[in-house]
Every structure is written in structure tokens, then in C-alpha cells.
Design an enzyme around this catalytic site. Structure first.
Site, mmCIF file in Angstrom:
data_model
loop_
_atom_site.group_PDB
_atom_site.id
_atom_site.type_symbol
_atom_site.label_atom_id
_atom_site.label_comp_id
_atom_site.label_asym_id
_atom_site.label_seq_id
_atom_site.Cartn_x
_atom_site.Cartn_y
_atom_site.Cartn_z
ATOM 1 N N GLY B 278 79.067 -54.719 72.443
ATOM 2 C CA GLY B 278 77.685 -54.289 72.329
ATOM 3 C C GLY B 278 77.520 -53.032 71.487
ATOM 4 O O GLY B 278 78.227 -52.809 70.499
ATOM 5 N N SER B 279 76.596 -52.195 71.929
ATOM 6 C CA SER B 279 76.096 -51.109 71.080
ATOM 7 C C SER B 279 77.117 -50.020 70.743
ATOM 8 O O SER B 279 76.812 -49.153 69.914
ATOM 9 C CB SER B 279 74.881 -50.459 71.745
ATOM 10 N N VAL B 280 78.266 -50.029 71.367
ATOM 11 C CA VAL B 280 79.282 -49.041 70.960
ATOM 12 C C VAL B 280 79.763 -49.323 69.533
ATOM 13 O O VAL B 280 80.450 -48.507 68.930
ATOM 14 C CB VAL B 280 80.498 -49.034 71.925
ATOM 15 N N PHE B 281 79.350 -50.479 68.983
ATOM 16 C CA PHE B 281 79.663 -50.807 67.590
ATOM 17 C C PHE B 281 78.705 -50.113 66.618
ATOM 18 O O PHE B 281 78.988 -50.050 65.418
ATOM 19 C CB PHE B 281 79.555 -52.330 67.375
ATOM 20 N N LYS B 282 77.581 -49.641 67.131
ATOM 21 C CA LYS B 282 76.549 -49.108 66.212
ATOM 22 C C LYS B 282 77.017 -47.909 65.385
ATOM 23 O O LYS B 282 76.655 -47.818 64.206
ATOM 24 C CB LYS B 282 75.272 -48.777 66.998
#
Lengths: 112, 560
Positions: B278-282
Site C-alpha cells: 500500500g501507501s508506504v510505496f508513495k
């Protein structure tokens, strides 16, 4: 057989005998030294075995010590016996803040 | 004596005299010579044998110490020399049935010493046919002595080495275990099997700090139980040299008894489980956009408008009513904004950047328990969009930790290692982004911790950076919104980043105090904060008691 040839044969036999004797003495000497060396080696092996046994005992002690001072065990003991818990940030203080948090008390005035 | 009759002298007679003494002497000489020859031969044989023994004997069987040395295996210690694994001599108890006087009495005596085994079991073993009956393995020296003191005949001992893990469950996935022949089967035992098995090998120093490992594992365990998650993992890494200081995976196991452990517990979720994180890739999407120069920190994106890619609407959990720039996109974790930025970068450059960060390959760590990522075969435009916010690509927590460390350490990729760095094992660095971009990422992630979804992770005085990530788990019909993977990636201290911390939970539940949420901001973020609070003093990170260090994007400076 002439006297000379008989004399030469006798001298040759003596030389062989002396050489044989020297060889035998040297071999016996070597055998003695070798036996001593093997005895010393066996003693060294015995000492080595003792050292190994001592090292094995030390390893056991180290393993026991490692088990006894495991963080989880110490944490459990300090919590159950002393009521301690993990430290929090608000409980810590840097050296430079000591004076501001614990100001020096005013010196009492000297009696006249 | 006889006289020769042909004697030509005056008497002219010959007399033959038979010299019997001479013959006797001659025979005696022959016997002496034969005896001397035999004696000389025997002496020669003795001398030759002596010479052979003295000169050619190799001195075998005088020292059997080397035989026991073959069974050695080097210890494993942590970076401070704390013992993690060692080899001890234990004893196997055997019995010779023909020497056992009374099997029932012996069995009763053994049962008193080892109550975990029934007397009937002992008796059955003692009465089996055979010369060497195995009774029990792994006796300690004390147990051996106790058996010896029983005075029961027919009991024998055989010394054998056994691998012992005095820390038990702590760092079990890192240390691993061996089989009975001391061959490494898992963890470091397997990864460094050759080095550990060499004769007289020195202790193997791992990069792990036992104190940090304990703090991370304890906090992870508490949170796992509190949020009722199925599994959890936590990693602490030195971002400048790739050293793993802690790697906890729950549930764990006791490496002293691996055979009695459930296979699920043996699984190292930190390096083997792949998740759509999820958003830890942003932050990765932001970094590639800044590095390729497709946008900057002030350009705004119209996230208030619906975004549709291939019949799929991209939605935001916290929709904004107006256009926002990159810092707010990251702080509010806007999927739409991140997708728009990724579309500008493009799929090809995105794949190349992910490969540079090591996210398209297996993490090159020493552990064999390191899974390869799951990447889509065809990289379509929708893939570019979903991968930008951490869906459509499954990586291990360790892979993401390494990638984020690269973004924050000044821009250089360093492969993670479980071996303590020294002059021989130095860190090999490879530049991925510029130091300038790296500084921008630090500012952005600090902003997330002070003003965004990562507020609950911030620790007073340690100025952490971070990013939350909550992902729905894939199911048969797409994604299941009720089953989540929540994660938080953190780094500290902001002014001089040294360490990166990653926490992830598989299927955490909403509990009292989380207002019905099971998202990362409510579980993974505070867990990471608690870990940092405990490990920062251990790692010697000085607490900053001055004004709160803010990101340049913070509008209102916080007041302590």
C-alpha cells in the site's frame, strides 16, 4: 691364505662389527628419544583433553549465563519483583538540560 | 697317534696321527659360527625393527583429540559479542539389555530423574532386543551424573555435540537452527553454514543488536496481541551500511526445539512474506518524480476530481476538496495525486526506478529465506497507477525497508546484511538518486510524521520521518476491504538520518480506542514509535530537547 690377507679379513670384520655396533647404538638411542617424544606427546594429548574439558565447561557456563541474562527474562524478573517497566522518553534527560530542570539552590547568606 | 710307514727319514716310516681334538675344536667352531650367525641375524632383525619403529612410525593413536574437534561448530554472537548459538557436549543414554539386572527397577529410577517420560516407556526400551538401545538423547552433564549415580548396570553414555540457543525465541528467525549432524537448516545457521563449519572457525558476529532485537520483538508482540493481528514483522536497519540491527517475525519459535514447532511459526514474515504494502510505496513514487524532474514540490494536482484509469476509479480515503501539492499528497496519502504523478513518470521509467531500488528482484541478503517479489507480467498504464500507491506489486518488508533506506540515506543503495560490517565486509554502495532529492524525501516524510497520517509515530525529541500504508488484501473477487495489511516505515533522527524502522501487521483488527479503524495510523505507526522510543537511547541517538524540528512544509511550527 697368506698372513696379510688373513690380517685384512680380520680388520674388515672388525670395521663391520664396529659400524654395526655404532648403528645399533644410534638406533637404540633414536628409539629411546622417540619413545620419550611419544610419551611427551601422550602427556600433551592428555593435557589437551583436560583443556578441552575445561573449555567445554566454560562453554556450558557461558550458555547458562546467556540464558540467565536474556533481556526477556530480566525484563520479566524486573517487572514481577521490582515493578520496573521500559523507560519512556519523558523519563530521560540530556546533560545540557539538567541545570534548567534542576536549578542550583541559592547559597545561604553567611551569618555576620 | 699313528706313524706314517712311508716316512723317508732314518726310520723311513709313515705314521698317521688322528687328531680327534682338532676335529672336536673344528666342529665346535662351526657351531659357534652358526650360533653367531643366528645371533647376528636375530640382532639384525631386532635392529631393523627398532629402526623401522623409530624412523617410520607416524605416531598414530597417540592423540585422538582431533577426532572430537571435527564435531565443533563456531558460535554465533550478536554485534556486541552476546552469545546467540553455541555447541555443547551432551550425552546420549544407551542401554545394553544383557547387562541390565532389573529392567523394571532401572525404568523406575530413570522415571524419577526424567518425569516427562513414563516408567513403562523406559522399561519397554530397556527390554528391546539389541546391543545398544537408545534410551534418551541430549542429557546435560548434570543429568548424566545423576544417571551415573543411580548405579544401575547396563546403562552407557555416548558424548555428542548439540547446538544450543540460550536466547530461546529471541531472534529465532535470524539465528535459525541445525539438524542433529550440526548442518544448518535455517536462518544464519544455514546462510553461514560453510564459515561456521570450518575447523577452528572464530565466532560469527552478526549485525544484530540483541537489545534492539528484544525491544522490537517485545513491542511487536504487545501490539500483535492488542490489535489481534494474525502475524507481524518488524525490521530495524542501519540505513548507511545496510546492517540489520533487528528483524522480528511473529509468531516465532524456540530453535532448541524446531521439530515441535508449527511450520507457520518457522516462516520469517520479514523476508519471506510478500505483501501489497500500500501507501508506504508513495515516497518511492515521489522520489522518482523529483529525480526525473517531472514535477516539483509546489505544483498542485487536481485530486478533488474523479480519476478513472481503464474503467477503474482511483479513490482517496481522505478526499481533498481542492488541488494539493506533493507534500500534502504524501501527508494525506492521496491515491489520486500519487497516480497523477506516476502517470507523468511513465511505466518504463517507473520499472527502471523500482529495479534500481531492488524491488524487482529478490533481496540480496545472506538468508536463503528471502522471497522474490511478485510483479505483473504486463506493465499496463493501470499497473503504473496502482504500483505508485503500493498495489499490483508484492514485495517483502525487507525489500521495502532497503528501498526506503536508499531514498533517505543520501541516495545510495546498500544491500542489507546480517553480518557485522568490518574492514573485510564493507558496504558496497550504488547511487540511485541525488543527495538533493534524498533531502527532499526526508522533508516530505518528516511532514507526514508531524502533519500527516503518521502523527502517532512521532517520538518527542527524536524527530522521526515516516509513512503509513494500509492495503486491502487480495481475494477471489478483487480486494477484501475487511482484511488489511497495515504498515509503517519510519526513519530517525530527521537532522541526521541513521536508522530505518519498518513495522507491518497482517489483518489487524479495530479495537477499543481506534474508533473502528484498523488502519496503519492506528496500529503500525504507534508501534513503530514505541520501538523507536526504546531503541534510540540504546543506539546512542541523542534526544533533542529543543524546539520541535519541523519540515519546511509545516505551516504552523509545533510548540512543545
Amino acid at each position: 691364505m697368506s698372513v696379510r690377507s688373513r690380517h685384512n679379513q680380520s680388520v674388515g670384520g672388525s670395521i663391520i662389527f664396529v659400524l654395526f655396533l655404532i648403528g645399533a647404538v644410534l638406533t637404540l638411542g633414536l628409539y629411546y628419544v622417540k619413545t620419550n617424544a611419544q610419551t611427551a606427546k601422550a602427556e600433551a594429548a592428555q593435557l589437551q583433553r583436560l583443556v578441552s574439558a575445561e573449555l567445554a565447561a566454560i562453554k556450558v557456563l557461558k550458555a547458562e549465563l546467556a540464558h540467565l541474562e536474556s533481556p526477556a527474562r530480566l525484563s520479566e524478573l524486573s517487572a514481577s519483583r521490582l515493578g520496573f517497566s521500559s523507560i519512556e522518553v519523558k523519563q530521560t534527560l540530556t546533560l545540557k538540560d539538567i541545570e534548567s530542570v534542576f536549578p542550583l539552590k541559592d547559597q545561604p547568606e553567611a551569618n555576620p | 697317534m699313528s706313524i706314517d710307514p712311508e716316512f723317508s727319514g732314518p726310520a723311513r716310516r709313515q705314521v698317521h696321527v688322528a687328531d680327534t681334538e682338532y676335529r672336536a675344536v673344528a666342529e665346535g667352531r662351526i657351531r659357534i659360527r652358526i650360533g653367531a650367525a643366528i645371533f647376528a641375524f636375530a640382532l639384525m632383525v631386532a635392529v631393523i625393527r627398532l629402526a623401522e619403529v623409530s624412523l617410520l612410525s607416524s605416531g598414530k593413536n597417540t592423540n585422538n583429540y582431533s577426532q572430537s574437534a571435527k564435531l565443533e561448530r563456531a558460535d554465533i554472537v550478536d554485534r556486541n559479542g552476546e552469545l546467540l548459538a553455541t555447541t555443547l557436549t551432551t550425552y546420549t543414554l544407551y542401554a545394553r539389555s544383557e547387562y541390565v539386572w532389573n529392567a523394571a527397577e532401572t525404568a523406575r529410577a530413570l522415571h524419577e530423574l526424567f518425569p516427562d517420560m513414563e516408567a513403562q516407556d523406559f522399561q519397554r526400551r530397556l527390554t528391546r532386543p539389541g546391543d545398544q538401545l537408545l534410551i534418551r538423547r541430549g542429557l546435560t552433564p548434570k543429568e548424566k551424573q545423576n544417571v551415573f549415580l543411580l548405579g544401575q548396570p547396563g546403562l552407557m553414555f555416548e558424548a555428542e555435540p548439540q547446538r544450543v540457543y540460550p536466547r530461546g525465541h529471541l531472534a529465532s528467525h535470524i539465528v535459525g537452527f541445525t539438524d542433529v549432524d550440526l548442518k544448518g537448516l535455517a536462518g544464519s545457521e544455514r546462510a553461514f553454514d560453510t564459515a561456521l563449519s570450518e575447523p577452528n572457525a572464530p565466532s560469527l558476529a552478526l549485525s544484530v543488536d540483541l537489545r534492539v532485537q528484544n525491544a522490537a520483538a517485545e513491542e511487536l508482540q504487545k501490539s500483535l496481541e492488542h490489535f489481534k493481528a494474525d502475524t507481524g514483522a518488524a525490521i530495524v536497519m542501519d540505513m548507511n551500511n545496510g546492517e540489520i540491527l533487528a528483524m522480528a517475525s511473529l509468531p516465532n519459535y524456540d530453535p532448541n526445539h524446531p521439530n515441535t514447532t508449527s511450520p507457520q511459526n518457522l516462516y520469517n514474515h520479514a523476508s519471506m512474506s510478500t505483501y501489497e504494502l500500500g501507501s508506504v510505496f508513495k515516497p518511492i513514487t515521489m522520489a522518482m518524480a523529483l529525480e526525473y524532474g517531472v514535477t516539483d514540490l509546489v505544483e498542485t494536482f487536481p485530486v478533488q476530481k474523479p480519476l478513472k484509469v481503464r474503467d477503474k476509479y482511483i479513490r482517496d480515503d481522505h478526499p481533498s476538496q481542492h488541488p494539493i501539492a506533493m507534500p500534502t499528497i504524501l501527508a494525506d496519502s492521496s491515491n489520486r495525486g500519487t497516480a497523477m504523478i506516476a502517470q507523468r513518470v511513465g511505466g518504463d521509467r517507473q520499472q527502471m526506478f523500482l529495479k534500481e531500488l531492488g524491488l524487482m528482484d529478490r533481496v540480496p541478503i545472506e538468508l536463503t529465506e528471502s522471497a522474490a517479489p511478485q510483479v505483473q507480467r504486463e506493465w499496463q498504464d493501470i499497473t503504473t497507477v496502482t504500483v505508485s500507491y503500493g498495489h499490483g506489486i508484492s514485495v517483502t518488508p525487507l525489500a521495502l525497508t532497503t528501498a526506503i533506506a536508499t531514498l533517505l540515506n543520501g541516495g545510495e543503495y546498500v544491500a542489507p546484511t546480517l553480518r557485522k560490517r568490518d574492514t573485510v565486509h564493507t558496504a558496497q554502495k550504488r547511487r540511485v538518486i541525488t543527495a538533493e532529492t534524498s533531502q527532499k524525501l526526508r522533508d516530505l516524510m518528516r511532514y507526514v510524521a508531524t502533519d500527516g497520517t503518521g502523527k502517532k509515530a512521532d517520538v518527542d525529541g527524536y524527530a522521526i520521518m515516516g509513512k503509513t500504508g494500509t492495503a486491502d488484501k487480495p481475494s477471489i473477487n478483487g480486494y477484501d476491504e475487511r482484511r488489511l495489511v497495515s504498515s509503517f516505515i519510519a526513519a530517525f533522527p530527521y537532522q541526521d538520518p541513521q536508522y530505518v524502522v519498518f513495522v507491518t501487521f497482517d489483518e489487524p483488527k479495530a479495537v477499543e480506542g481506534t474508533h473502528g479503524y484498523a488502519t496503519a495510523g492506528w496500529n503500525a505507526a504507534p508501534t513503530a514509535g514505541k520501538i523507536i522510543e526504546r531503541i534510540a537511547p540504546i543506539l546512542g541517538v541523542e534526544r533533542d530537547t529543543g524546539p520541535v524540528l519541523e519540515s519546511p512544509f509545516s505551516e504552523t511550527p509545533a510548540v512543545r
